[in-house]
Design an enzyme around this catalytic site. Structure first.
Site, PDB file in Angstrom:
ATOM      1  N   ARG A   1       0.699  -1.684   0.127  1.00 37.83           N
ATOM      2  CA  ARG A   1       0.281  -0.325  -0.158  1.00 37.83           C
ATOM      3  C   ARG A   1       0.829   0.966   0.161  1.00 37.83           C
ATOM      4  O   ARG A   1       2.010   1.235   0.043  1.00 37.83           O
ATOM      5  CB  ARG A   1      -1.094   0.492   1.487  1.00 37.83           C
ATOM      6  CG  ARG A   1      -2.034  -1.002   1.202  1.00 37.83           C
ATOM      7  CD  ARG A   1      -3.307  -0.373   2.494  1.00 37.83           C
ATOM      8  NE  ARG A   1      -2.015  -0.943   3.366  1.00 37.83           N
ATOM      9  CZ  ARG A   1      -1.047  -0.504   4.402  1.00 37.83           C
ATOM     10  NH1 ARG A   1      -1.100   1.431   4.060  1.00 37.83           N
ATOM     11  NH2 ARG A   1      -0.739  -0.287   5.219  1.00 37.83           N
TER      12      ARG A   1
ATOM     13  N   LYS B   1      -9.007  -3.567   1.302  1.00 35.62           N
ATOM     14  CA  LYS B   1      -8.684  -1.469   2.477  1.00 35.62           C
ATOM     15  C   LYS B   1      -9.170  -1.048   2.117  1.00 35.62           C
ATOM     16  O   LYS B   1      -9.830  -0.394   3.041  1.00 35.62           O
ATOM     17  CB  LYS B   1      -6.582  -1.720   2.769  1.00 35.62           C
ATOM     18  CG  LYS B   1      -6.148  -2.360   2.947  1.00 35.62           C
ATOM     19  CD  LYS B   1      -6.512  -3.211   4.009  1.00 35.62           C
ATOM     20  CE  LYS B   1      -5.550  -4.397   4.573  1.00 35.62           C
ATOM     21  NZ  LYS B   1      -5.926  -4.931   5.925  1.00 35.62           N
TER      22      LYS B   1
ATOM     23  N   HIS C   1      -9.442  -4.848  12.954  1.00 35.56           N
ATOM     24  CA  HIS C   1      -8.218  -5.427  12.328  1.00 35.56           C
ATOM     25  C   HIS C   1      -7.631  -5.994  13.038  1.00 35.56           C
ATOM     26  O   HIS C   1      -6.740  -6.196  13.840  1.00 35.56           O
ATOM     27  CB  HIS C   1      -6.946  -4.665  11.952  1.00 35.56           C
ATOM     28  CG  HIS C   1      -6.070  -4.508  10.711  1.00 35.56           C
ATOM     29  ND1 HIS C   1      -4.688  -4.332  10.704  1.00 35.56           N
ATOM     30  CD2 HIS C   1      -6.054  -5.116  10.112  1.00 35.56           C
ATOM     31  CE1 HIS C   1      -4.054  -4.725   9.943  1.00 35.56           C
ATOM     32  NE2 HIS C   1      -4.357  -5.357   9.432  1.00 35.56           N
TER      33      HIS C   1
ATOM     34  N   SER D   1       1.347  -6.353  10.526  1.00 42.73           N
ATOM     35  CA  SER D   1       2.119  -7.266   9.637  1.00 42.73           C
ATOM     36  C   SER D   1       2.858  -7.738  10.354  1.00 42.73           C
ATOM     37  O   SER D   1       4.040  -7.269  10.956  1.00 42.73           O
ATOM     38  CB  SER D   1       2.786  -7.049   8.450  1.00 42.73           C
ATOM     39  OG  SER D   1       2.824  -7.281   7.127  1.00 42.73           O
TER      40      SER D   1
ATOM     41  N   LYS E   1      -0.478 -12.800  12.995  1.00 43.45           N
ATOM     42  CA  LYS E   1      -1.694 -12.602  13.395  1.00 43.45           C
ATOM     43  C   LYS E   1      -2.676 -14.019  12.672  1.00 43.45           C
ATOM     44  O   LYS E   1      -3.752 -15.037  13.259  1.00 43.45           O
ATOM     45  CB  LYS E   1      -2.177 -11.802  12.915  1.00 43.45           C
ATOM     46  CG  LYS E   1      -4.081 -11.521  12.826  1.00 43.45           C
ATOM     47  CD  LYS E   1      -4.517  -9.665  12.477  1.00 43.45           C
ATOM     48  CE  LYS E   1      -3.799  -9.335  11.673  1.00 43.45           C
ATOM     49  NZ  LYS E   1      -4.711  -9.690  10.020  1.00 43.45           N
ATOM     50  N   THR E   2      -2.600 -14.174  11.655  1.00 38.53           N
ATOM     51  CA  THR E   2      -2.982 -15.210  10.607  1.00 38.53           C
ATOM     52  C   THR E   2      -2.285 -16.397  11.178  1.00 38.53           C
ATOM     53  O   THR E   2      -3.261 -17.021  10.901  1.00 38.53           O
ATOM     54  CB  THR E   2      -2.159 -15.155   8.885  1.00 38.53           C
ATOM     55  OG1 THR E   2      -2.780 -13.525   8.378  1.00 38.53           O
ATOM     56  CG2 THR E   2      -3.286 -15.945   8.225  1.00 38.53           C
TER      57      THR E   2
ATOM     58  N   ASP F   1      -8.797 -11.384   9.066  1.00 38.32           N
ATOM     59  CA  ASP F   1      -7.953  -9.738   8.322  1.00 38.32           C
ATOM     60  C   ASP F   1      -8.997  -8.144   9.108  1.00 38.32           C
ATOM     61  O   ASP F   1      -8.572  -7.715  10.375  1.00 38.32           O
ATOM     62  CB  ASP F   1      -7.270  -9.306   7.481  1.00 38.32           C
ATOM     63  CG  ASP F   1      -6.541  -8.217   7.335  1.00 38.32           C
ATOM     64  OD1 ASP F   1      -5.659  -8.485   8.115  1.00 38.32           O
ATOM     65  OD2 ASP F   1      -6.810  -7.532   6.406  1.00 38.32           O
TER      66      ASP F   1
ATOM     67  N   ARG G   1       2.583 -11.823  -0.973  1.00 42.35           N
ATOM     68  CA  ARG G   1       1.631 -12.360  -0.472  1.00 42.35           C
ATOM     69  C   ARG G   1       0.929 -13.139  -1.317  1.00 42.35           C
ATOM     70  O   ARG G   1       1.318 -13.542  -2.534  1.00 42.35           O
ATOM     71  CB  ARG G   1       0.639 -10.933  -0.720  1.00 42.35           C
ATOM     72  CG  ARG G   1       0.793  -9.460   0.611  1.00 42.35           C
ATOM     73  CD  ARG G   1       0.087  -9.773   1.430  1.00 42.35           C
ATOM     74  NE  ARG G   1       0.669  -8.751   2.550  1.00 42.35           N
ATOM     75  CZ  ARG G   1       0.293  -9.222   3.608  1.00 42.35           C
ATOM     76  NH1 ARG G   1      -0.937  -9.485   3.901  1.00 42.35           N
ATOM     77  NH2 ARG G   1       0.620  -7.933   4.415  1.00 42.35           N
TER      78      ARG G   1
END
Length: 535
Positions: free
Chosen positions: A60, A201, A221, A239, A243-244, A258, A323
């Site tokens: 981003r 996003k 988030h 990031s 988290k994932t 997410d 990704r």
């Protein structure tokens, strides 16, 4: 799972000002994959996944994200260098240029929706210049049935033109790329960038305004999963904090990885229909569920492959931010629909590269709000140009670039939810132990999983006797956790030089305090009391 036929419905884009376009409407994932390969915009990896390169932008571009300042937003948005105002007339002119650019082209259009809870559903139409970006929208948004498509009326529209370059002098942008939200017209306008994350996003940012302002719902988030007893856990983290990985647990059903909303009815729902996971250093052994999700229907971004289509997940020569996007049904153990009830535990994940924070600690409501607003992790050497030692990194609410309101608004909603529901909040350091980055070691994933499992199962008692307070941050650290060596639970004890630890801890607490100065005037006393105890 969806069928892969193209829908029989046809649509026109004339109402958007897009003229004479050939509209490829609601193509199947397979058809979009084939179109991408035919156009030479992607190749098929050995796993069957589509591999693409996003071009100039591999992430981003936060300084090129704008919100139109209008009657809806002017008094509510927290304007500044995160939410940058854009003039409504300039938007109108730029929009007209973009739709003129898209006219007479082959375009890919998809109707989909966000928010798995029907009471909060947001219908979205995505108009893409490239087929693989439309496949990304298929993966990431929720997929309506053929029946739902018959009477589908989009509320928001994403207009995505990566090949259109803005002229900053004329168009009011900072450079040639832009992502602009207009809440009056309900349009997300994206141009000049091939990074697909801007699509998801953009809608996430819109929901981060719509849900708290109009629906009394906290947008988060975060990832979320649910146990066999129906208890929901929520994982916040920037990031690279896990988290994932940590929410994808074979023993618990994944709600989403997410973006979620927490309603006034105390339910948690996924905004999305897919996952967008980092794959740098991905391995089948460490993250089997994510590894197995990389198959036909998934899109790999900016990875390096050999001549046989084998991906080298360690290769970061294009970007650290490699990704994969895939529809959520590529994960076996998922919650259907993507809604959970009864949140019992919240985990704030941080990868503390200074080796200061405990691997697990329990937070008071004030500390939870303070750490939520702070949104701390650390950047380590090598992740960005010019970084050769750890740097503290703060992102309010663990997602500042997507939060249009002032961070304290979200934090106060979280505090109220904590008190109302009695949910436990834990700070988890997935970063370094035994010293900072370069000296100590990364916390073992199996230990982090054991700590999270202990918190979820209730094995970490609420007995104050089982906790000691961190001398600098005042966090309650458990003395014992099943399956975890006691010597790793107190970070200071893992360092060979206690004085050096104290010095580093004080330095990190100073970083927290300096960062929080920007929020102090908006924060209540309870939040202020959550700060480090060593000033």
């Amino acid at each position: 799972m969806m069928n892969h036929k193209q829908t029989t419905k046809t649509i026109s884009l004339e109402q958007y000002g897009i003229k004479n376009a050939k509209v490829n409407y609601q193509l199947s994932s397979d058809a979009l994959h084939e179109a991408t390969v035919e156009k030479g915009q992607g190749v098929t990896a050995s796993s069957g996944a589509l591999a693409v390169n996003t071009g100039e932008f591999t992430g981003r571009s936060p300084k090129d994200r704008f919100i139109v300042k209008d009657a809806i937003t002017k008094d509510k948005v927290w304007w500044g260098n995160i939410n940058i105002p854009f003039d409504a007339d300039k938007f109108e002119k730029l929009y007209n240029k973009v739709v003129a650019y898209l006219s007479n082209k082959d375009l890919y259009v998809r109707d989909s929706y966000a928010c798995a809870d029907p009471s909060y559903k947001l219908n979205i139409r995505v108009i893409n210049e490239q087929p693989w970006m439309n496949m990304f929208a298929y993966n990431m948004f929720l997929r309506p049935t053929e029946e739902e498509l018959k009477d589908f009326t989009p509320e928001w529209t994403v207009v995505n033109a990566p090949g259109f370059m803005a002229d900053p002098e004329v168009d009011g942008t900072r450079q040639h790329n832009f992502a602009i939200l207009d809440f009056t017209r309900k349009i997300a306008l994206i141009g000049g960038t091939g990074y697909t994350g801007e699509i998801k996003k953009g809608i996430f940012s819109a929901l981060n305004f719509i849900l708290p302002v109009f629906k009394n719902t906290l947008p988060m988030h975060c990832s979320a999963n649910v146990g066999k007893e129906g208890d929901t856990s929520i994982f916040f983290g920037l990031s690279g904090t896990g988290k994932t990985t940590l929410s994808t647990d074979p023993e618990r059903s994944l709600i989403g990885d997410d973006e979620h909303g927490w309603t006034s009815e105390n339910t948690v729902f996924n905004f999305e229909g897919g996952c967008y996971a980092k794959v740098i250093n991905l391995s089948q052994e460490q993250e089997p569920e994510i590894f197995a999700a990389i198959k036909k229907g998934a899109i790999l971004e900016n990875v390096k492959m050999d001549e046989n289509g084998e991906v080298d997940f360690k290769d970061s020569s294009i970007t650290q931010n490699t990704r994969v996007s895939y529809p959520i049904y590529h994960i076996e153990n998922i919650r259907k629909p993507s809604i959970g009830e009864n949140p019992k535990n919240i985990f704030f994940l941080t990868a503390d590269a200074f080796g200061v924070l405990p691997p697990i600690s329990k937070l008071t409501p004030g500390q939870a709000a303070y750490h939520f607003i702070s949104g701390y992790t650390a950047k380590v050497a090598g992740t960005e140009a010019g970084i050769d030692e750890p740097l503290p990194s703060f992102s309010a609410c663990f997602g500042a670039p997507f939060m249009p309101l002032h961070p304290t608004k979200y934090a106060e909603m979280l505090s109220a939810k904590m008190k109302e529901t009695g949910v436990n909040v834990w700070l988890i350091n997935t970063g370094w132990t035994g010293g900072p980055y370069g000296v100590g070691n990364r916390m073992k994933l199996k230990f982090t999983r054991a700590m999270i499992n202990a918190a979820i199962s209730g094995a970490l008692s609420n007995d104050p006797e089982n906790y000691i307070n961190h001398p600098v941050f005042g966090l309650a650290m458990p003395k014992t956790v099943p399956g975890v060596p006691t010597e790793v639970l107190n970070p200071k004890a893992t360092w060979t030089d206690a004085a050096e630890y104290d010095k580093t801890a004080k330095k990190l607490s100073d970083s927290f305090m300096n960062n929080f100065k920007q929020f102090e005037e908006y924060a209540n006393q309870e939040i202020l009391d959550g700060a480090p105890v060593v000033k």
